[in-house]
Design a protein around this motif. Sequence first.
Motif, mmCIF file in Angstrom:
data_model
loop_
_atom_site.group_PDB
_atom_site.id
_atom_site.type_symbol
_atom_site.label_atom_id
_atom_site.label_comp_id
_atom_site.label_asym_id
_atom_site.label_seq_id
_atom_site.Cartn_x
_atom_site.Cartn_y
_atom_site.Cartn_z
ATOM 1 N N LYS A 92 0.793 -1.275 -0.060
ATOM 2 C CA LYS A 92 -0.001 0.120 -0.061
ATOM 3 C C LYS A 92 0.876 1.447 0.021
ATOM 4 C CE LYS A 92 -4.130 -1.678 2.122
ATOM 5 N NZ LYS A 92 -5.188 -1.648 3.371
ATOM 6 N N SER A 93 1.991 1.402 0.801
ATOM 7 C CA SER A 93 2.835 2.412 0.892
ATOM 8 C C SER A 93 3.458 2.581 -0.268
ATOM 9 C CB SER A 93 3.900 2.145 1.906
ATOM 10 O OG SER A 93 3.186 2.109 3.360
ATOM 11 N N ALA A 94 4.015 1.767 -0.974
ATOM 12 C CA ALA A 94 4.805 1.929 -2.243
ATOM 13 C C ALA A 94 3.699 2.240 -3.510
ATOM 14 C CB ALA A 94 5.163 0.450 -2.982
ATOM 15 N N LEU A 95 2.642 1.787 -3.513
ATOM 16 C CA LEU A 95 1.685 2.124 -4.613
ATOM 17 C C LEU A 95 1.255 3.606 -4.102
ATOM 18 C CD1 LEU A 95 -0.356 -1.170 -4.722
ATOM 19 C CD2 LEU A 95 1.165 -0.449 -6.543
ATOM 20 N N ARG A 96 1.021 4.017 -2.712
ATOM 21 C CA ARG A 96 0.673 5.342 -2.584
ATOM 22 C C ARG A 96 1.448 6.174 -3.250
ATOM 23 N NH1 ARG A 96 -1.246 4.660 1.956
ATOM 24 N NH2 ARG A 96 0.779 4.563 3.271
ATOM 25 N N LYS A 97 2.829 5.885 -2.972
ATOM 26 C CA LYS A 97 4.013 6.761 -3.399
ATOM 27 C C LYS A 97 4.108 6.692 -4.817
ATOM 28 C CE LYS A 97 6.709 8.475 -1.136
ATOM 29 N NZ LYS A 97 6.931 9.549 -0.518
ATOM 30 N N ALA A 98 3.728 5.763 -5.681
ATOM 31 C CA ALA A 98 3.701 5.745 -7.157
ATOM 32 C C ALA A 98 2.447 6.599 -7.582
ATOM 33 C CB ALA A 98 3.488 4.204 -7.648
ATOM 34 N N GLY A 161 13.893 9.245 -21.206
ATOM 35 C CA GLY A 161 14.766 10.062 -20.768
ATOM 36 C C GLY A 161 15.022 10.423 -19.247
ATOM 37 N N SER A 162 14.482 9.589 -18.550
ATOM 38 C CA SER A 162 14.840 9.342 -17.035
ATOM 39 C C SER A 162 14.136 8.151 -16.487
ATOM 40 C CB SER A 162 14.294 10.618 -16.132
ATOM 41 O OG SER A 162 12.914 10.744 -16.313
ATOM 42 N N LEU A 163 14.544 7.616 -15.518
ATOM 43 C CA LEU A 163 14.084 6.386 -14.859
ATOM 44 C C LEU A 163 13.880 6.694 -13.066
ATOM 45 C CD1 LEU A 163 12.781 3.593 -14.582
ATOM 46 C CD2 LEU A 163 15.316 2.792 -14.485
ATOM 47 N N ASN A 164 12.975 6.592 -12.545
ATOM 48 C CA ASN A 164 12.718 6.891 -11.124
ATOM 49 C C ASN A 164 12.288 5.237 -10.821
ATOM 50 O OD1 ASN A 164 13.154 9.890 -10.079
ATOM 51 N ND2 ASN A 164 12.048 9.898 -12.189
ATOM 52 N N ILE A 165 12.592 4.979 -9.655
ATOM 53 C CA ILE A 165 12.339 3.720 -8.846
ATOM 54 C C ILE A 165 11.558 3.813 -7.819
ATOM 55 C CG2 ILE A 165 12.918 1.336 -8.133
ATOM 56 C CD1 ILE A 165 15.322 1.388 -10.018
ATOM 57 N N VAL A 166 10.561 3.304 -7.668
ATOM 58 C CA VAL A 166 9.786 3.331 -6.328
ATOM 59 C C VAL A 166 9.935 2.189 -5.590
ATOM 60 C CG1 VAL A 166 7.421 3.786 -5.096
ATOM 61 C CG2 VAL A 166 7.752 5.012 -7.248
ATOM 62 N N VAL A 178 9.130 3.955 1.968
ATOM 63 C CA VAL A 178 9.258 4.056 0.780
ATOM 64 C C VAL A 178 9.929 5.010 0.099
ATOM 65 C CG1 VAL A 178 7.701 4.187 -1.393
ATOM 66 C CG2 VAL A 178 7.056 2.895 0.574
ATOM 67 N N GLU A 179 10.672 4.977 -0.822
ATOM 68 C CA GLU A 179 11.678 6.015 -1.625
ATOM 69 C C GLU A 179 11.524 6.029 -3.126
ATOM 70 O OE1 GLU A 179 15.733 5.583 -0.472
ATOM 71 O OE2 GLU A 179 15.084 4.978 1.616
ATOM 72 N N ILE A 180 11.825 7.473 -3.541
ATOM 73 C CA ILE A 180 11.663 7.295 -5.032
ATOM 74 C C ILE A 180 13.260 7.840 -5.405
ATOM 75 C CG2 ILE A 180 11.047 8.623 -7.029
ATOM 76 C CD1 ILE A 180 8.247 9.222 -5.630
#
Length: 280
Positions: A92-98, A161-166, A178-180
């Motif tokens: 839930k926390s990861a999906l909320r951050k996404a 052009g960029s990649l972010n990981i959650v 959770v981090e981005i």
Amino acid sequence: MTDISEIKSRIKRIEDTQKVTKAMYLIASAKYRKAKESFQQFSGYCQAVETQITSLSDSLNADNCRFISNGSDKKACLVITSDKGLAGDYNKSALRKADEFLSENPDSLIYVIGEKGKTYFENKKVKIEKYFEEDYTDLSAQKTKSLSDYFCDLFLKNEIGSLNIVYTGTKDGIRTGVEIKQILPLELKPDNKAKTDDFEFIPDKETLIGNIVPLYVDSVFHSVILQSVFSEQSARMVAMDSANSNAGDMLDELNLQYNHSRQNSITQEITEFSGERKSL
């Protein structure tokens, strides 16, 4: 008697459930220890590579490093979740951050690891560019490198052009939340203590940069996967431990109810028997 039978049935169901949660706790704890050990062993290598790449950061530019910038403004986001539930607020926390990232970057391309994330975005009718079906909980460095190669290839072809990981991070063996993290393009802080003019590069600086930058990108991907697996198992251990504790409390209450009901039943039988004796 019906009341006693119902209580016994509930006790049996809770005991069966508790056996499952205890087994899941043991499995999660084993995976947790493995992930923790792997992360601790890898962190030294990761720090060494990061130190080397940081020492070269004042020399990195778009001319000698293909991972600095490619001119594309297309953003991509990789969301890491688990395949299974019963892990507390991990998914839930990861999906909320996404969702927060998507609200700020609505045109981003979405990539997903984990069945929970796949189901979530499909239910929301959000297009998933690619779902990675591989099981990364086995901590395979080869699988992680394939993941790194896939996104590096997209970046080098200007498809992103960029990649972010959650993902859910860790620090000092503790789940931090959770981090981005932006993986591509590289964001490096120059090391003012290390000036590359003081070093001699063999065969040359460009060759060294060309070799070490891909290693750095691979190491970042592997570190993120290790932290995610560690955090997932940590969250599942906490959830199963809580479930076991709650089940124990329920069993204590039901056993008390069972004993009271049984005593009342025995008392009633004695009373009825005494009444029958007196009538004779």
